[in-house]
Design a protein around this motif. Structure first.
Motif, mmCIF file in Angstrom:
data_model
loop_
_atom_site.group_PDB
_atom_site.id
_atom_site.type_symbol
_atom_site.label_atom_id
_atom_site.label_comp_id
_atom_site.label_asym_id
_atom_site.label_seq_id
_atom_site.Cartn_x
_atom_site.Cartn_y
_atom_site.Cartn_z
ATOM 1 N N ALA A 26 0.826 -1.213 0.000
ATOM 2 C CA ALA A 26 0.000 0.000 0.000
ATOM 3 C C ALA A 26 0.857 1.258 0.000
ATOM 4 N N ALA A 27 2.061 1.167 0.586
ATOM 5 C CA ALA A 27 2.955 2.327 0.649
ATOM 6 C C ALA A 27 3.731 2.539 -0.643
ATOM 7 N N GLY A 28 3.639 1.580 -1.575
ATOM 8 C CA GLY A 28 4.303 1.760 -2.858
ATOM 9 C C GLY A 28 5.323 0.720 -3.235
ATOM 10 N N ALA A 29 5.462 -0.362 -2.434
ATOM 11 C CA ALA A 29 6.430 -1.407 -2.775
ATOM 12 C C ALA A 29 5.978 -2.176 -4.011
ATOM 13 N N VAL A 195 20.669 -4.176 -11.787
ATOM 14 C CA VAL A 195 21.379 -4.049 -10.514
ATOM 15 C C VAL A 195 20.405 -3.652 -9.405
ATOM 16 N N LEU A 196 20.483 -4.354 -8.293
ATOM 17 C CA LEU A 196 19.724 -4.020 -7.087
ATOM 18 C C LEU A 196 20.654 -3.328 -6.106
ATOM 19 N N ILE A 197 20.227 -2.201 -5.558
ATOM 20 C CA ILE A 197 20.981 -1.488 -4.528
ATOM 21 C C ILE A 197 20.245 -1.660 -3.196
ATOM 22 N N ALA A 198 20.939 -2.242 -2.217
ATOM 23 C CA ALA A 198 20.336 -2.516 -0.911
ATOM 24 C C ALA A 198 21.152 -1.818 0.171
ATOM 25 N N ALA A 199 20.873 -0.538 0.357
ATOM 26 C CA ALA A 199 21.613 0.274 1.330
ATOM 27 C C ALA A 199 20.809 0.549 2.591
ATOM 28 N N ALA A 226 16.445 7.127 1.588
ATOM 29 C CA ALA A 226 15.661 7.673 0.479
ATOM 30 C C ALA A 226 16.545 8.450 -0.494
ATOM 31 N N ALA A 227 17.559 9.130 0.034
ATOM 32 C CA ALA A 227 18.490 9.844 -0.844
ATOM 33 C C ALA A 227 19.250 8.859 -1.729
ATOM 34 N N ILE A 228 19.688 7.752 -1.138
ATOM 35 C CA ILE A 228 20.358 6.709 -1.921
ATOM 36 C C ILE A 228 19.403 6.167 -2.982
ATOM 37 N N SER A 229 18.137 5.971 -2.612
ATOM 38 C CA SER A 229 17.154 5.457 -3.563
ATOM 39 C C SER A 229 17.013 6.382 -4.767
ATOM 40 N N ALA A 230 16.930 7.681 -4.494
ATOM 41 C CA ALA A 230 16.794 8.650 -5.583
ATOM 42 C C ALA A 230 17.990 8.600 -6.515
ATOM 43 N N MET A 231 19.182 8.547 -5.933
ATOM 44 C CA MET A 231 20.382 8.547 -6.764
ATOM 45 C C MET A 231 20.543 7.229 -7.519
ATOM 46 N N ALA A 232 20.172 6.107 -6.878
ATOM 47 C CA ALA A 232 20.243 4.813 -7.560
ATOM 48 C C ALA A 232 19.285 4.776 -8.747
ATOM 49 N N ALA A 233 18.087 5.311 -8.546
ATOM 50 C CA ALA A 233 17.118 5.365 -9.644
ATOM 51 C C ALA A 233 17.612 6.277 -10.752
ATOM 52 N N ARG A 234 18.208 7.391 -10.369
ATOM 53 C CA ARG A 234 18.744 8.329 -11.362
ATOM 54 C C ARG A 234 19.838 7.666 -12.185
ATOM 55 N N HIS A 243 13.401 -0.540 3.849
ATOM 56 C CA HIS A 243 12.495 -0.882 4.948
ATOM 57 C C HIS A 243 11.294 0.062 4.996
ATOM 58 N N ASP A 244 11.555 1.356 4.877
ATOM 59 C CA ASP A 244 10.504 2.381 4.903
ATOM 60 C C ASP A 244 10.179 2.740 3.456
ATOM 61 N N VAL A 245 9.061 2.238 2.944
ATOM 62 C CA VAL A 245 8.796 2.276 1.506
ATOM 63 C C VAL A 245 8.435 3.662 0.986
ATOM 64 N N ALA A 246 7.519 4.352 1.651
ATOM 65 C CA ALA A 246 6.940 5.566 1.072
ATOM 66 C C ALA A 246 7.975 6.602 0.638
ATOM 67 N N PRO A 247 8.964 6.969 1.473
ATOM 68 C CA PRO A 247 9.931 7.989 1.026
ATOM 69 C C PRO A 247 10.728 7.548 -0.205
ATOM 70 N N SER A 248 11.103 6.255 -0.246
ATOM 71 C CA SER A 248 11.877 5.776 -1.390
ATOM 72 C C SER A 248 11.010 5.645 -2.633
ATOM 73 N N ALA A 249 9.744 5.279 -2.466
ATOM 74 C CA ALA A 249 8.838 5.223 -3.620
ATOM 75 C C ALA A 249 8.689 6.610 -4.231
ATOM 76 N N ASP A 250 8.545 7.630 -3.385
ATOM 77 C CA ASP A 250 8.470 9.004 -3.879
ATOM 78 C C ASP A 250 9.770 9.403 -4.570
ATOM 79 N N ALA A 251 10.895 9.004 -3.977
ATOM 80 C CA ALA A 251 12.196 9.354 -4.543
ATOM 81 C C ALA A 251 12.372 8.726 -5.920
ATOM 82 N N VAL A 252 11.947 7.476 -6.065
ATOM 83 C CA VAL A 252 12.066 6.784 -7.349
ATOM 84 C C VAL A 252 11.193 7.453 -8.400
#
Length: 275
Positions: A26-29, A195-199, A226-234, A243-252
């Protein structure tokens, strides 16, 4: 698990784990990763039957609810039972080294297989912290290791399009090793596989955020994650494990927009999907 570095003991009950998995969706995973034993430094392995008992019912219930499920396991028997219960992806932190039968299971099922950089089976028990790369180029070491794991998987009958690679941030690596792998993501991408990034919440983020009173605890590392998620997606990573989905889903989603790629809502990406 009881001993996860981030949320140990919170979701041991099947109903609690399934409810949490549904919350993650529900949070975006796009994919819910289910694991029955911790891989934190110094963790002790649980018996195979206990791991299966923890994992399989959760996989079955989440899959029945429509969730895309991956299983975080190093055991072929657990992977096989999980696939039968509805899992569609195997996340193997040993990269196939812990159980030689894993390649057969993956090849026969035709499911995606995440191969992580893992120095040796001994590192799982010892919690080695970077000595394996002392005096060497960690990126070159990781690339060489992953290339060999890919060759072994393909030789065992796994199709190349099933494979996803994970550089293994935090596994037998120093904080600087982890940052160097992230800085040189483009070299990892040249292997030609997703590539999967798991930070998420890992120790090197706690060290970065040390305010003088010591490393920031795992619970305070989600903004950096979430910052790592944004940069990995970029950079074009296939996925991020968090672990905390919503901020990283937004970042992606923000990173996708930056690249001119509309990403509305969420969906399970295929291994050879958008990069």
């Amino acid at each position: 698990t009881e001993d996860s570095f981030s949320d140990g003991g919170q979701y041991l009950d099947t109903a609690d784990a399934v409810a949490h998995g549904r919350e993650l969706v529900a949070a975006g995973a796009d994919i819910v990763d289910v694991g029955g034993e911790s891989t934190r430094p110094g963790a002790v392995r649980v018996p195979a039957d206990e791991e299966a008992a923890r994992v399989v019912p959760v996989v079955r219930d989440l899959a029945a609810a429509g969730a895309a499920v991956s299983v975080d396991t190093m055991r072929a028997a657990v992977a096989e039972k999980s696939i039968a219960a509805g899992a569609h992806l195997i996340n193997d932190v040993s990269g196939g080294m812990a159980d030689p039968d894993m390649a057969r299971v993956v090849a026969e099922a035709g499911v995606p297989w995440i191969l992580m950089h893992w120095v040796s089976p001994d590192d799982f028990a010892s919690g080695a912290g970077g000595a394996a790369h002392a005096g060497s180029d960690v990126v070159a070491d990781v690339i060489d290791h992953l290339r060999r794991r890919v060759d072994a998987a393909i030789s065992a009958g796994v199709r190349p399009e099933q494979l996803i690679l994970d550089p293994g941030l935090g596994f037998a690596k120093t904080a600087e090793d982890n940052w160097e792998l992230l800085r040189r993501y483009d070299e990892l991408a040249l292997l030609g596989y997703p590539v999967l990034i798991a930070a998420s919440r890992k120790r090197f983020l706690g060290t970065l955020l040390d305010d003088g009173a010591g490393p920031r605890p795992a619970s305070g590392r989600d903004h950096a994650t979430a910052a790592i998620s944004a940069m990995a997606a970029r950079e074009g990573a296939w996925g991020v494990r968090v672990h905390d989905v919503a901020p990283s889903a937004d970042a992606v989603r923000a990173a996708a927009a930056w690249r001119g790629q509309a990403r509305r809502g969420h969906q399970a990406p295929s291994p050879k999907g958008e990069r």
